[in-house]
Write a protein that holds these residues in place. Structure first.
Motif, short mmCIF file in Angstrom:
data_model
loop_
_atom_site.label_atom_id
_atom_site.label_comp_id
_atom_site.label_asym_id
_atom_site.label_seq_id
_atom_site.Cartn_x
_atom_site.Cartn_y
_atom_site.Cartn_z
N ALA A 79 0.81 -1.28 0.09
CA ALA A 79 -0.05 -0.04 0.24
C ALA A 79 0.74 1.23 0.07
O ALA A 79 2.01 1.31 0.23
CB ALA A 79 -0.91 -0.16 1.22
N ASN A 80 0.33 2.30 -0.58
CA ASN A 80 0.96 3.60 -0.46
C ASN A 80 2.14 3.60 -1.32
O ASN A 80 3.16 4.14 -1.38
CB ASN A 80 1.54 4.28 0.62
CG ASN A 80 0.24 4.62 1.57
OD1 ASN A 80 -0.43 5.23 0.98
ND2 ASN A 80 0.25 4.33 2.84
N SER A 81 2.07 2.77 -2.53
CA SER A 81 2.84 2.64 -3.70
C SER A 81 2.42 3.65 -4.74
O SER A 81 1.32 4.18 -4.93
CB SER A 81 3.33 1.32 -4.11
OG SER A 81 3.57 0.61 -3.40
N VAL A 82 3.45 4.06 -5.70
CA VAL A 82 3.04 4.84 -6.62
C VAL A 82 3.21 4.08 -8.19
O VAL A 82 4.16 3.62 -8.58
CB VAL A 82 4.03 6.11 -6.93
CG1 VAL A 82 3.56 6.83 -8.27
CG2 VAL A 82 3.90 7.02 -5.81
N ALA A 83 1.93 3.75 -8.81
CA ALA A 83 1.71 2.97 -10.03
C ALA A 83 1.91 3.94 -11.35
O ALA A 83 1.27 4.88 -11.09
CB ALA A 83 0.60 2.41 -10.03
N LEU A 84 2.69 3.43 -12.37
CA LEU A 84 2.39 4.12 -13.60
C LEU A 84 2.46 3.09 -14.62
O LEU A 84 2.91 1.94 -14.61
CB LEU A 84 3.67 5.05 -13.79
CG LEU A 84 5.08 4.32 -13.75
CD1 LEU A 84 6.28 5.39 -14.54
CD2 LEU A 84 5.58 4.26 -12.34
N VAL A 85 1.98 3.72 -15.74
CA VAL A 85 1.99 2.80 -17.00
C VAL A 85 3.13 2.83 -17.79
O VAL A 85 3.76 4.00 -17.97
CB VAL A 85 0.86 3.24 -17.91
CG1 VAL A 85 0.38 2.35 -19.12
CG2 VAL A 85 -0.80 3.15 -17.12
N VAL A 86 3.59 1.64 -18.24
CA VAL A 86 5.10 1.87 -19.02
C VAL A 86 4.84 1.17 -20.19
O VAL A 86 5.81 1.20 -21.13
CB VAL A 86 5.98 0.93 -18.21
CG1 VAL A 86 6.41 1.57 -16.95
CG2 VAL A 86 5.68 -0.57 -17.98
N ARG A 87 3.64 0.50 -20.68
CA ARG A 87 3.43 0.01 -22.27
C ARG A 87 1.93 0.26 -22.52
O ARG A 87 1.08 -0.50 -21.65
CB ARG A 87 3.84 -1.53 -22.08
CG ARG A 87 3.66 -1.96 -23.58
CD ARG A 87 4.03 -3.51 -23.42
NE ARG A 87 4.08 -4.30 -25.03
CZ ARG A 87 3.01 -4.66 -25.36
NH1 ARG A 87 1.67 -4.65 -24.38
NH2 ARG A 87 3.02 -5.13 -26.67
N SER A 88 1.58 1.03 -23.26
CA SER A 88 0.15 1.13 -23.63
C SER A 88 0.05 2.41 -24.86
O SER A 88 1.03 3.08 -24.80
CB SER A 88 -0.75 1.77 -22.50
OG SER A 88 -1.98 2.14 -22.87
N GLY A 89 -0.93 2.26 -25.49
CA GLY A 89 -1.03 3.19 -26.51
C GLY A 89 -1.23 4.60 -25.95
O GLY A 89 -0.98 5.60 -26.69
N ILE A 90 -1.76 4.69 -24.75
CA ILE A 90 -1.90 5.82 -24.12
C ILE A 90 -0.74 6.67 -23.88
O ILE A 90 -0.69 8.15 -23.85
CB ILE A 90 -2.81 5.92 -22.82
CG1 ILE A 90 -3.31 7.16 -22.08
CG2 ILE A 90 -1.67 5.35 -21.53
CD1 ILE A 90 -4.26 6.74 -21.11
N LEU A 91 0.40 6.20 -24.00
CA LEU A 91 1.82 6.60 -23.85
C LEU A 91 2.06 7.58 -25.26
O LEU A 91 3.32 8.35 -24.93
CB LEU A 91 2.73 5.75 -23.60
CG LEU A 91 2.86 5.15 -22.28
CD1 LEU A 91 3.79 3.99 -22.21
CD2 LEU A 91 3.05 6.07 -21.11
N GLU A 92 1.15 7.57 -26.02
CA GLU A 92 1.44 8.19 -27.04
C GLU A 92 1.26 9.76 -26.84
O GLU A 92 1.69 10.88 -27.34
CB GLU A 92 0.45 7.91 -28.36
CG GLU A 92 0.72 6.68 -28.93
CD GLU A 92 1.66 6.56 -29.81
OE1 GLU A 92 2.41 7.49 -30.13
OE2 GLU A 92 2.15 5.49 -30.37
#
Length: 488
Positions: A79-92
């Motif tokens: 808990a209380n971690s920071v998540a981020l996306v590293v592979r997805s079309g949204i990274l465009e």
């Protein structure tokens, strides 16, 4: 150097550090779909890019069973971690980041950072957001089909770290100011969504002849192997046809990686699903493919071709727009259908408007859904009902609908301007926060250099500490025959 004064060019007490130094990093994975028990009665949140819509995560769409943590490579993130996306079309266009206030697991397109003591998780999430443009420009992998970040490059991103007490003050001030900005963003976003719905209504009604006051008559269309729903009534002189009757509809090319070096193949640009949006084409990133010459000639797009998507999210099936010859010798991939009107029976713009309105719900009903993707077959899309106006009315009808759309666009432009202004305010606020100008420095705060030295010392000690071996299981040699221990 006086550490309280901060490093050169930084506010008092601040220090520079790499993102990778600020916490423990976690990767993700997907429990085997061949193990239904991993997905049945799940209680453990499983985070994927589709969940990342808020600054602070409140829930996930998917949950896995606890047994998946023991028998698959999936790890539990604290808990209380920071998540981020590293592979997805949204990274465009953006890097979704969220604070995760509860234990969670990740899919393979996610990373999470559990901050070391002395780093406020809320502050860490905000500072990563403040570096979004730099991350997109400097950490993107090259040559990948799906936009991805190079994790070593991401971990090397340098941040300016304030003292812990100042981190807390920054977060408090940001939360206060961002709340006001979000109110404006929400109003602008609502207005934009309303303008999109209104444009869809105008084009959909117009393509069915419903913008005037003419008498309308019940639909007359032969039954086919499709769920047509309730077809709108049409004005006198109009009639319903099916797409396959009024247009030549074909699928595109499937990429064969093994033959991309074949010297007999020719290289041509080709459109992917991401290029074909609802009501427009996005052509700033058109990739190329090598195909046989005959295939390139057969699939070459012509002005007036209507492009419709075959797969993706369920609400995106059948979305598309008209090709206007923007790229020479362009073809389309297998997930994009091409509808070429036969004999000018219908204006391509009317067909595209109809497909993006009526066709949206029709494709949702008639498409297929797998675990992650929806699709509609070539056979099925040919059955899409299409209203056909009298030929002599079509040009004027297109002009009339365009006139209505122009009024919609005026309101849309106002909403877009308000939203852009809110985004600029947010960016300016983040710049102010992470250059030390949002809240005052306090000379009594422990300098960030001290906490960073402590973090590094603790990491070094943990690296050098001997690993504890698992206790050895006691084994006993079997007793010779006849000397077994008798039960008590």
């Amino acid at each position: 150097m006086d550490t309280a004064a901060g490093e050169e060019g930084l506010p008092a007490g601040w220090v520079r550090a790499r993102l990778g130094e600020l916490g423990t990093w976690y990767g993700g994975g997907t429990p085997s779909k061949r193990r239904p028990d991993f997905w049945a009665d799940g209680t453990v949140p499983w985070l994927s890019p589709k969940d990342m819509g808020e600054d602070v995560l409140s829930e996930t769409q998917d949950k896995i069973h606890e047994s998946a943590l023991e028998e698959s490579p999936v790890r539990l993130v604290p808990a209380n971690s920071v998540a981020l996306v590293v592979r997805s079309g949204i990274l465009e266009r953006k890097v979704p980041v969220a604070l995760v206030p509860f234990p969670v697991t990740l899919n393979q397109d996610m990373k999470a950072i559990y901050p070391h003591k002395g780093i406020d998780a809320r502050w860490l999430a905000w500072v990563i957001r403040s570096q979004e443009r730099f991350i997109l420009d400097s950490c993107r992998k090259r040559g990948t089909t799906v936009a991805s970040l190079e994790i070593p490059w991401l971990m090397d991103v340098e941040l300016s770290i304030p003292p812990l007490a100042e981190q807390h003050r920054i977060v408090a001030k940001l939360n206060e100011q961002i709340a006001h900005i979000e109110t404006g963003e929400a109003a602008a976003r609502s207005a934009l969504a309303g303008s999109v719905r209104l444009a869809e209504h105008v084009t959909g009604q117009g393509a069915c002849g419903a913008l005037g006051d003419e008498d309308r008559f019940p639909a007359d269309l032969a039954v086919a192997d499709a769920d047509d729903g309730d077809l709108p009534a049409l004005p006198k002189g109009w009639h319903w046809s099916r797409l396959g009757e009024i247009a030549a509809v074909v699928g595109g090319v499937t990429k064969d990686s093994k033959k991309q070096s074949d010297p007999a193949y020719v290289e041509v640009p080709y459109l992917r699903v991401a290029n074909v949006q609802r009501g427009n084409l996005v052509l700033d990133n058109v990739t190329t493919i090598r195909v046989p010459l005959a295939k390139a000639e057969a699939l070459r797009l012509e002005k007036g071709d209507v492009l419709l998507n075959e797969g993706g999210d369920r609400d995106k099936l059948g979305r598309g727009w008209i090709w206007e010859g923007q790229v020479d010798d362009c073809i389309h991939q297998n997930h994009v259908f091409r509808a070429r009107v036969i004999g000018e029976v219908i204006h391509p713009t009317l067909l595209a408007w109809h497909a993006n309105s009526f066709g949206k719900s029709w494709c949702e009903r008639n498409g297929k859904q797998t675990v992650n993707l929806a699709s509609i077959s070539l056979r099925k899309i040919k059955l899409l009902p299409v209203p056909i106006p009298p030929q002599e009315l079509q040009e004027q009808l297109v002009k009339d609908i365009e006139g209505h759309l122009e009024n919609v666009r005026v309101g849309q432009a106002v909403a877009e301007g308000a939203f852009a202004q809110a985004q600029e305010l947010r960016a300016a606020l983040l710049r102010t926060a992470f250059t030390g100008a949002l809240v005052p420095q306090d000379p009594a705060d422990e300098p960030a250099s001290v906490l960073l030295d402590r973090i590094r010392a603790e990491r070094e000690a943990a690296t050098k500490a001997p690993r504890k071996r698992a206790p050895r299981k006691e084994t006993r040699k079997p007793a010779p025959p006849g000397q077994e221990e008798l039960p008590q």
